[in-house]
Design an enzyme around this catalytic site. Structure first.
Site, PDB file in Angstrom:
ATOM      1  N   ASP A   1       0.866  -1.179   0.000  1.00 15.44           N
ATOM      2  CA  ASP A   1       0.000   0.000   0.000  1.00 15.44           C
ATOM      3  C   ASP A   1       0.904   1.230   0.000  1.00 15.44           C
ATOM      4  O   ASP A   1       2.102   1.123   0.235  1.00 15.44           O
ATOM      5  CB  ASP A   1      -0.893   0.005   1.250  1.00 15.44           C
ATOM      6  CG  ASP A   1      -1.799   1.228   1.320  1.00 15.44           C
ATOM      7  OD1 ASP A   1      -2.295   1.659   0.266  1.00 15.44           O
ATOM      8  OD2 ASP A   1      -2.004   1.771   2.423  1.00 15.44           O
ATOM      9  N   SER A   2       0.317   2.398  -0.223  1.00 15.81           N
ATOM     10  CA  SER A   2       1.086   3.636  -0.146  1.00 15.81           C
ATOM     11  C   SER A   2       1.540   3.928   1.283  1.00 15.81           C
ATOM     12  O   SER A   2       2.453   4.713   1.483  1.00 15.81           O
ATOM     13  CB  SER A   2       0.241   4.803  -0.647  1.00 15.81           C
ATOM     14  OG  SER A   2      -0.906   4.955   0.152  1.00 15.81           O
TER      15      SER A   2
ATOM     16  N   TYR B   1      -0.534   8.529  -2.540  1.00 16.58           N
ATOM     17  CA  TYR B   1      -0.593   8.286  -3.983  1.00 16.58           C
ATOM     18  C   TYR B   1      -1.770   9.026  -4.627  1.00 16.58           C
ATOM     19  O   TYR B   1      -1.706   9.412  -5.789  1.00 16.58           O
ATOM     20  CB  TYR B   1      -0.790   6.791  -4.275  1.00 16.58           C
ATOM     21  CG  TYR B   1       0.440   5.928  -4.137  1.00 16.58           C
ATOM     22  CD1 TYR B   1       1.628   6.417  -3.608  1.00 16.58           C
ATOM     23  CD2 TYR B   1       0.407   4.590  -4.543  1.00 16.58           C
ATOM     24  CE1 TYR B   1       2.733   5.604  -3.483  1.00 16.58           C
ATOM     25  CE2 TYR B   1       1.510   3.778  -4.433  1.00 16.58           C
ATOM     26  CZ  TYR B   1       2.677   4.280  -3.901  1.00 16.58           C
ATOM     27  OH  TYR B   1       3.771   3.471  -3.792  1.00 16.58           O
ATOM     28  N   GLY B   2      -2.832   9.192  -3.864  1.00 20.24           N
ATOM     29  CA  GLY B   2      -4.124   9.584  -4.432  1.00 20.24           C
ATOM     30  C   GLY B   2      -4.149  10.935  -5.102  1.00 20.24           C
ATOM     31  O   GLY B   2      -5.009  11.211  -5.932  1.00 20.24           O
TER      32      GLY B   2
ATOM     33  N   CYS C   1      -4.213  -1.068  -2.110  1.00 22.69           N
ATOM     34  CA  CYS C   1      -4.253   0.388  -2.248  1.00 22.69           C
ATOM     35  C   CYS C   1      -5.221   0.697  -3.381  1.00 22.69           C
ATOM     36  O   CYS C   1      -5.036   0.223  -4.507  1.00 22.69           O
ATOM     37  CB  CYS C   1      -2.860   0.918  -2.584  1.00 22.69           C
ATOM     38  SG  CYS C   1      -2.830   2.648  -3.115  1.00 22.69           S
TER      39      CYS C   1
ATOM     40  N   THR D   1      -5.853   3.472  -5.019  1.00 23.07           N
ATOM     41  CA  THR D   1      -5.318   4.271  -6.114  1.00 23.07           C
ATOM     42  C   THR D   1      -4.453   3.412  -7.031  1.00 23.07           C
ATOM     43  O   THR D   1      -4.594   3.449  -8.259  1.00 23.07           O
ATOM     44  CB  THR D   1      -4.484   5.444  -5.551  1.00 23.07           C
ATOM     45  OG1 THR D   1      -5.250   6.131  -4.563  1.00 23.07           O
ATOM     46  CG2 THR D   1      -4.092   6.408  -6.642  1.00 23.07           C
TER      47      THR D   1
ATOM     48  N   GLU E   1      -4.583  10.109   8.652  1.00 24.57           N
ATOM     49  CA  GLU E   1      -3.169  10.141   9.033  1.00 24.57           C
ATOM     50  C   GLU E   1      -2.885  11.104  10.175  1.00 24.57           C
ATOM     51  O   GLU E   1      -1.876  10.977  10.856  1.00 24.57           O
ATOM     52  CB  GLU E   1      -2.312  10.486   7.818  1.00 24.57           C
ATOM     53  CG  GLU E   1      -2.282   9.320   6.842  1.00 24.57           C
ATOM     54  CD  GLU E   1      -1.323   9.516   5.686  1.00 24.57           C
ATOM     55  OE1 GLU E   1      -0.854  10.636   5.478  1.00 24.57           O
ATOM     56  OE2 GLU E   1      -1.071   8.533   4.983  1.00 24.57           O
TER      57      GLU E   1
ATOM     58  N   CYS F   1     -10.648   3.097  -0.828  1.00 20.19           N
ATOM     59  CA  CYS F   1      -9.309   3.431  -0.343  1.00 20.19           C
ATOM     60  C   CYS F   1      -9.159   2.737   0.997  1.00 20.19           C
ATOM     61  O   CYS F   1     -10.070   2.808   1.839  1.00 20.19           O
ATOM     62  CB  CYS F   1      -9.170   4.946  -0.190  1.00 20.19           C
ATOM     63  SG  CYS F   1      -7.698   5.462   0.724  1.00 20.19           S
ATOM     64  N   THR F   2      -8.033   2.055   1.196  1.00 19.87           N
ATOM     65  CA  THR F   2      -7.879   1.245   2.416  1.00 19.87           C
ATOM     66  C   THR F   2      -7.721   2.078   3.698  1.00 19.87           C
ATOM     67  O   THR F   2      -7.729   1.536   4.789  1.00 19.87           O
ATOM     68  CB  THR F   2      -6.693   0.257   2.264  1.00 19.87           C
ATOM     69  OG1 THR F   2      -5.569   0.941   1.718  1.00 19.87           O
ATOM     70  CG2 THR F   2      -7.071  -0.891   1.339  1.00 19.87           C
ATOM     71  N   HIS F   3      -7.585   3.389   3.556  1.00 19.44           N
ATOM     72  CA  HIS F   3      -7.583   4.247   4.757  1.00 19.44           C
ATOM     73  C   HIS F   3      -9.002   4.488   5.291  1.00 19.44           C
ATOM     74  O   HIS F   3      -9.180   4.804   6.463  1.00 19.44           O
ATOM     75  CB  HIS F   3      -7.012   5.634   4.436  1.00 19.44           C
ATOM     76  CG  HIS F   3      -5.519   5.708   4.384  1.00 19.44           C
ATOM     77  ND1 HIS F   3      -4.802   5.295   3.291  1.00 19.44           N
ATOM     78  CD2 HIS F   3      -4.608   6.144   5.292  1.00 19.44           C
ATOM     79  CE1 HIS F   3      -3.506   5.501   3.530  1.00 19.44           C
ATOM     80  NE2 HIS F   3      -3.361   6.000   4.726  1.00 19.44           N
TER      81      HIS F   3
END
Lengths: 269, 269
Positions: free
Chosen positions: A10-11, A42-43, A73, A75, A152, A184-186
């Site tokens: 992932d990013s 990345y997005g 990820c 993106t 984040e 998005c995995t976040h």
């Protein structure tokens, strides 16, 4: 049986949502994880740059003895994987196809919302993939560029998260979707505010978990699940310092990963 | 007289606050600008990673015929420059010293606030530099990790910006500072909300502008201002796609830069 490891990248931290699910449903598998924390996010970057980063991440994972790659990820899965799928030696899946299939399976009114980074939404791949699987589905997409910074920086609940969630999701809610792909995995870290705004009737699809489930199906079909009866091991690699990642990652996975995180120079791959 | 160009770099767009000031006070100078848009943001990354990026950015600028470098990035100036100053062939300044000197010159009560990215604040360099110049000054620092994402996503005014500005700046305001260093070149875009919260009596120091003023003083002292009487030219280089940069940069500088922005591969330097 195939005891080689599964590579996941992932990013940054978000892909650990996928790692967690892999550990839950395939506890004997060995995992090599790479988080590109030196180049996150990345997005907001161009397709060209994302493709370059994804190539390097895959080159790095392929220096290990791996049998399968999960691009955890949103993106990278949508803006890069479709363009470079053919050049990758290892069997690889992204989050795109698994989440689309799951969303189509659970929607009752045929209206699916998709949220993701600017890179993911600009790629148009969610719309394209859902329409290919079921052309009768209505898809409403919207980019949520502030969601990764919110996660984040710890703004996963409260007034700021609430206002931004409302602002981004209002147009999708208005369309009456009953299923929402968190592309998005976040984003699962914002699940509480997203669910509150969308309402309890809307089903949220977690892209990292969906990819883990699909990976298991592939490995089963190929007869290449791990043959060991011991708990699998996991090694983590990052492109920035290990410090923040060890701490946040341990909280995220609910297990200590201190000592198993290593820093690498991804630009060499 | 020295007609070579001035090299300026930042992690992204923020350094254009410095370019604007250079154009205003040294209109004949030629400028080479690099925005590391492929690896932005710097402020959340480790010192080690930032140093690596700064070395590459300087290597790139030194491929041109330049006489002077301005590091128009708060994080790079504080977390990297003091460690690598000696190895740089070209004369170089960052935003750190100029902003500290300006803040010390304007404060009346000797209480200075410093806001910046996590990388800038963690470096401790603002505190160290201010205390070295005037040990009687009281310094109150705080990291504002959400400010860069807010600016990059257009949240420069309104409820979300207001809440986050208030949350980050309340401890600094409480200390009664009369001067606030905006130690990141993105922050002047949030000036309206910052000034509203801090009150009109608090003087805000713009780090990009302060560095431009100091650069002029250096060039004057060395007798190396540009000898041409024509308007200077500017070339812009970025490490991600030129599209967004051309558009936002044109708005930012209030002049058309379309056609003068080029993409490069910074990892080669």
């Amino acid at each position: 049986m195939d005891n080689r490891a599964i590579g996941i990248f992932d990013s940054g931290l978000g892909g650990l949502t996928c790692v967690k699910k892999v550990m839950e449903i395939m506890p004997n598998e060995n995992i090599i994880y790479f988080g590109d924390t030196g180049r996150v996010p990345y997005g907001t970057k161009s397709k060209e740059t994302i493709i370059k980063y994804v190539r390097q991440n895959i080159n790095f994972l392929e220096t290990f003895d791996i049998k399968f790659i999960i691009i955890a990820c949103g993106t990278a899965s949508s803006a890069a994987l479709p363009n470079i799928q053919d050049e990758i030696k290892t069997e690889v899946i992204g989050v795109l196809e698994p989440t689309c299939r799951e969303a189509i399976a659970v929607t009752k009114n045929g209206k699916i919302g998709v949220i993701g980074t600017q890179g993911t939404i600009n790629s148009g791949k969610y719309l394209e993939t859902i329409n290919r699987i079921n052309p009768d589905t209505e898809v409403y997409s919207t980019a949520c560029p502030m969601f990764v910074p919110l996660v984040e920086n710890g703004y996963t609940e409260g007034e700021v998260a609430r206002i931004i969630v409302e602002e981004y999701l209002a147009p999708v809610k208005e369309k009456g979707v009953d299923t929402l792909i968190m592309g998005c995995t976040h984003y699962p870290l914002l699940r509480k505010e997203i669910q509150k705004f969308m309402g309890d009737d809307v089903r949220l699809i977690d892209s990292g978990a969906a990819a883990a489930v699909e990976a298991k199906a592939h490995l089963l079909k190929n007869g290449s699940l791990c043959g060991s009866e011991n708990a699998g091991t996991a090694k983590y690699y990052v492109s920035d310092t290990v410090v923040g990642f060890e701490e946040l990652g341990s909280a995220f996975l609910d297990k200590h990963i201190e000592g198993s995180v290593h820093k690498i120079d991804i630009e060499k791959y």
